[in-house]
Design an enzyme around this catalytic site. Structure first.
Site, short mmCIF file in Angstrom:
data_model
loop_
_atom_site.label_atom_id
_atom_site.label_comp_id
_atom_site.label_asym_id
_atom_site.label_seq_id
_atom_site.Cartn_x
_atom_site.Cartn_y
_atom_site.Cartn_z
N HIS A 1 10.44 -20.09 24.37
CA HIS A 1 10.81 -18.73 23.57
C HIS A 1 11.50 -19.52 22.91
CE1 HIS A 1 9.19 -14.94 24.65
NE2 HIS A 1 9.05 -15.00 25.72
N CYS B 1 4.53 -17.24 23.85
CA CYS B 1 4.52 -16.46 25.04
C CYS B 1 2.68 -15.19 24.73
CB CYS B 1 6.59 -15.65 25.39
SG CYS B 1 6.26 -14.54 27.13
N GLU C 1 13.25 -19.28 19.82
CA GLU C 1 13.61 -17.85 19.65
C GLU C 1 15.38 -17.98 19.77
OE1 GLU C 1 10.64 -17.60 20.64
OE2 GLU C 1 10.88 -15.31 21.15
#
Lengths: 726, 214
Positions: free
Chosen positions: B196, B88, B198
């Site tokens: 993302h 990002c 994660e």
């Protein structure tokens, strides 16, 4: 001389009686600097002068909710070395004047209330009320508010996980923007308090520099609007979420290093309220030199400095030996810190301007001596109740068309897709669900968050509406298997000096007190916003509620949406209230409202909570589960559709007229399953102690929406309209 | 094998803890690298530049972060051919530092977008595609205001030729050229993506496809 006094009273928004009280407290005329102090701290916004005597009723606490009165937010002990702090607050007046900054600083303000206690903010939510979408400025207000929340919330790195958006013409000239935040204390994290102590300790200013924005903001928010709300723009604060993010990290770091004795954010009435409240709570004095306040504009007067509501600032007390490390820590985060003065044993706040003493006053003569008003009200009598429901005459096509174009039926994805819902990597369910769940870092349990208050119900009956404001989100939470723990409220009302408004306020408070005790979920924090009035028009009384709850795990939370085609849809129906409120809200005036007070709603909610565990233990095949909202089974089924899955009510549901398909029933829920008989049998025996009906109302389909054999919707067109931006 | 992973922290980084958790869950050791400090590139096996709003997104997203001390060491690390992942805002920073080609512009509808996206894996010759195969689809969340990938036609052609396109969107949410959501440099040791991973480690999060990266 008299004219002079009148002018002063008007400027500082104080009444003649309040002026007389100030004179008798001081034993003299107030000094020039004391006028703005009294103006700010005795404003409705800071002093709660019209509501305090009623707010005392929120006294119920339990083993999970330690007594923390006077702190910035309420705290819930979750066990397993985990605690949370949470609170909801209004930013209505500023958001109507300048929606982007008003909403953004609303988010910023509530975040500071949370991390000033030492908790790390982990969930944000909001509760919004707008007027008719076609009212002047309304679309810009909506866009601005959403943009403000999104720009601020996303940047600080706290996920926005839940929200409710309402529309009603009585918000045309006073919109509501309520922001909620939950903060987390993990094992070893220390709670910070706001009472100043330790004579000789430094009074330290940290964060962004002080500017002229927001001067007189608190007293502005304590008055009704006239036609010229535009002229109040300079009273609105400007925020910078980047500074807020730095302030969060820096404050949590100095707390972790044990460098802080007490901490308080500078919110409404800025330095004035933070300093006087810290002194009053600690029963000590403070000496503060206003010349030492870091300024954006060096020409600011002491009065401007005291009343500025510049954002992202905190006041803290630290021991002199710790200042050096504290200063370095803030510097690392690129933030100013300045010593303004020190704590003294004598309980007096001494404000200096260099060598000049501006005032030297006992803080309790301002904070603790604020007036308390018992505004006249009338004991509540139930409204709009009828013996028999009259079914309004409606046509399916017409009513759905109206609903889709009026925002009564909208998925609001265009709003919540602007919010970062997953930063933090703990979000299990967010805005697309009625209840948000976040995984608690240490224990792995699910922390639930929901908001409530349905203005359409409030308008029918404020007492039932306020019960519903607590019960409905609690019911939604229970259906997902979470136990309700505690309540925060944001009481948005009109002018408290009007008997009918005050009566609704008192009825609402009493209902919330009772509902929270019934659910064993104490009201531990909150906010009151009065004077949501323009000229003589008042908003619908709106006691917005935030609820937190706990679930053993974040795994297997049953979704709000249809999961598979060709499953059965069952309704579990409880009649606490039956009405045609939703149809009424679309402009049909023939509706009616009927309640059955003998129904034990809290007991039903408790049963629903255990249902989740039972379903799992007995391996009952249930796919989706959702509370029936306003607009009855039809609007609820429409809200359960996905881009692939629809529903068919034509074979099962037997409404007498079209209106029956939209009748509101509090509280019913829908459940979908592939095993009709097994689930029906299970539900019948499970709910045998409560008068519920269990009915099969329809089936899920693949891209078909059929309400009756004569009426069906074009699936793709409906999905498009349902998701379109208003 | 347990790796030592450096995670950069700028003022305004907000996915640092999430990234550290992701690597810890996979048995690696993650350490923070402060933006004002340089580090020894031999001390780490891998670097991650997490998302957020570094330096308030002032000037342009990633522009100020790209010019900090820590990035001098990142550049050195990159020159050694060691693996770097930018997520990002981290992707934006790598583009601003010219360690990755192209630029990330404001989304085509000028708004921040959050939501789940289906991505197609176009290439797996990098350290962060361990468990992926070409042509596979994965589900990850996005959350960004400036994710529209842009490059001039010459650069774009070169990127295609050198197989630098890593991940593409099935339904392009932001107007990215060639539906690009993730790329690598020509040497394939530096990777950047807007989604993302994660935030997609377990089914309860909505997807566990972040597991395909490590």
């Amino acid at each position: 001389m008299i004219n002079d006094l009148e002018k002063k009273l008007k400027t500082y928004r104080l009444s003649v009686e309040e002026y007389e009280k100030i004179k008798s407290l001081l034993g003299r005329e107030p000094a020039p600097i004391e006028w703005p102090l009294y103006s700010a701290l005795w404003s409705e916004h800071c002093s709660y002068k019209s509501s305090k005597i009623h707010l005392r009723k929120f006294s119920y606490r339990n083993e999970r909710t330690p007594l923390m009165d006077g702190e910035n937010a309420g705290v819930v002990d979750l066990g397993f070395d985990e605690k949370i702090a949470f609170k909801m607050e209004s930013h209505n007046h500023p958001s109507f004047i300048e929606p982007v900054q008003g909403a953004a600083t609303g988010v910023g303000g509530i975040l500071r209330d949370i991390f000033t206690m030492g908790a790390r903010p982990i969930m944000s939510a909001n509760y919004l009320c707008f007027g008719d979408v076609d009212a002047p400025r309304m679309k810009d207000l909506m866009k601005g508010v959403v943009h403000g929340i999104s720009s601020y919330g996303n940047c600080v790195g706290v996920p926005t996980v839940n929200g409710q958006t309402n529309f009603h013409p009585r918000y045309n000239k006073n919109i509501l923007v309520n922001a909620l935040n939950v903060g987390y204390f993990g094992p070893g994290m220390k709670m910070a308090l706001s009472n100043a102590s330790g004579p000789g300790n430094y009074v330290v200013y940290v964060g962004a520099k002080t500017g002229r924005d927001g001067v007189h903001g608190a007293s502005m928010a304590s008055a009704s609007f006239d036609d010229d709300s535009e002229s109040k723009k300079p009273n609105v604060q400007i925020g910078d979420p980047f500074y807020e993010k730095l302030l969060i990290e820096a404050c949590l770091e100095v707390l972790e290093k044990n460098l802080v004795v007490a901490m308080q954010d500078m919110g409404a009435a800025g330095l004035t309220s933070s300093s006087f409240e810290m002194a009053s709570k600690g029963q000590v004095g403070l000496v503060i030199d206003l010349k030492k306040v870091p300024l954006r504009d060096s020409t600011m007067s002491p009065e401007d400095i005291l009343l500025s509501e510049s954002q992202e600032r905190m006041l803290l007390i630290c021991e002199p030996k710790n200042f050096d490390v504290l200063h370095k820590t803030f510097k690392k985060w690129n933030l100013d810190s300045a010593i303004l003065g020190e704590v003294q044993a004598q309980k007096k706040v001494k404000l200096m301007w260099g060598p000049e003493v501006l005032t030297d006053i006992d803080p309790d003569l301002i904070v603790e001596s604020a007036p308390r008003y018992e505004r006249p009200y009338t004991k509540w009598t139930p409204k709009n109740k009828v013996a028999e429901l009259t079914r309004p005459t409606i046509q399916f096509a017409e009513i759905l068309k109206k609903a889709l174009s009026s925002s009564k039926l909208n998925r609001f994805t265009w709003i919540y897709n602007q919010y970062d819902q997953r930063v933090g990597a703990k979000t299990a369910t967010a805005c697309e669900s009625a209840v948000a769940f976040t995984r608690l870092e240490h224990s792995g349990r699910g922390l639930a968050l929901a908001v409530g208050c349905r203005p359409d119900v409030m308008e029918m009956d404020a007492q039932i509406g306020a019960y519903d404001a607590v019960y409905y989100p609690a019911f939604q939470m229970a259906l997902k298997g979470a136990e309700v723990l505690a309540v925060t409220d944001c009481l948005n009302f009109g002018n408290p000096q009007k008997n009918e408004i005050m009566s609704e306020f008192v009825a609402s408070v009493d209902a919330i007190v009772d509902a929270s005790e019934q659910l064993k979920a104490p009201v531990i924090s909150g906010n009151v916003s009065f004077y949501n009035e323009t000229i003589t028009e008042n908003i619908v009384s709106t006691p917005a509620i935030g609820l937190v709850g706990l679930r053993d795990t974040v795994e297997d939370i049953r979704p709000d949406y249809f999961q598979n085609p060709f499953e059965m849809i069952l309704e579990v129906k409880l009649n606490w209230v039956e009405s045609f409120t939703w149809i009424n809200s679309l402009g049909n005036k023939t509706s009616s409202f009927k309640s059955y007070p003998e129904i034990n709603v809290p007991k039903f909610i408790q049963l629903c909570k255990n249902l989740d565990t039972e379903i799992k233990a007995k391996k009952i095949k249930v796919s989706a589960i959702k509370a029936v909202g306003l607009g009855g089974i039809t609007t609820t089924c429409l809200k359960m559709t996905t881009s692939e899955l629809g529903f068919d009510l034509s074979n099962d549901y037997q409404g007498v007229t079209a209106a029956d398909y939209f009748k509101d029933t509090f509280y019913s829920f829908l459940i979908t399953t592939s095993e009709l008989e097994e689930v029906r049998k299970f539900l019948k025996s499970y709910f045998n102690s409560i008068p519920v009906e269990i009915l099969k109302i329809g089936e899920t389909t693949q891209k078909i929406i059929r309400i009756t054999s004569e009426f069906q919707l074009d699936f793709d067109q409906f999905q498009k309209q349902f998701k379109q931006e208003i | 094998m347990s790796l030592k992973v450096g995670v950069t922290r700028f003022l305004g980084t907000n996915c640092d803890q999430d990234v550290r958790q992701w690597f810890s869950l996979n048995g690696h050791k993650a350490e923070y690298l402060w933006f004002e400090d340089q580090f020894n590139s031999n001390d780490y096996d891998m670097l991650v530049i997490p998302g957020g709003f570094s330096h308030g997104d002032y000037l342009r997203c990633g522009a100020l972060a790209a010019r900090t001390n820590v990035m001098k060491s990142v550049r050195e690390f990159a020159n050694k051919g060691k693996p770097i992942l930018g997520i990002c805002n981290g992707f934006q920073i790598l583009c601003e530092a010219e360690l990755l080609p192209g630029a990330l512009l404001r989304n085509k509808d000028l708004r921040f977008i959050d939501g789940w996206q289906t991505l197609k894996v176009e290439n797996t010759t990098n350290a962060f595609s361990k468990k992926m195969s070409v042509g596979q689809t994965i589900k990850l969340p996005i959350a960004h205001g400036e994710g529209q990938f842009y490059a001039d036609s010459e650069t774009l052609k070169k990127m295609v030729d050198q197989k630098q396109i890593w991940l593409t969107y099935e339904n392009n949410p932001n107007g990215s050229m060639l539906n690009i959501s993730g790329i690598t440099n020509a040497k394939h040791n530096i990777c950047g993506l807007m989604p993302h991973p994660e935030r997609a480690l377990f089914d309860w999060m909505g997807s566990s496809d972040g597991g395909f990266f490590l």
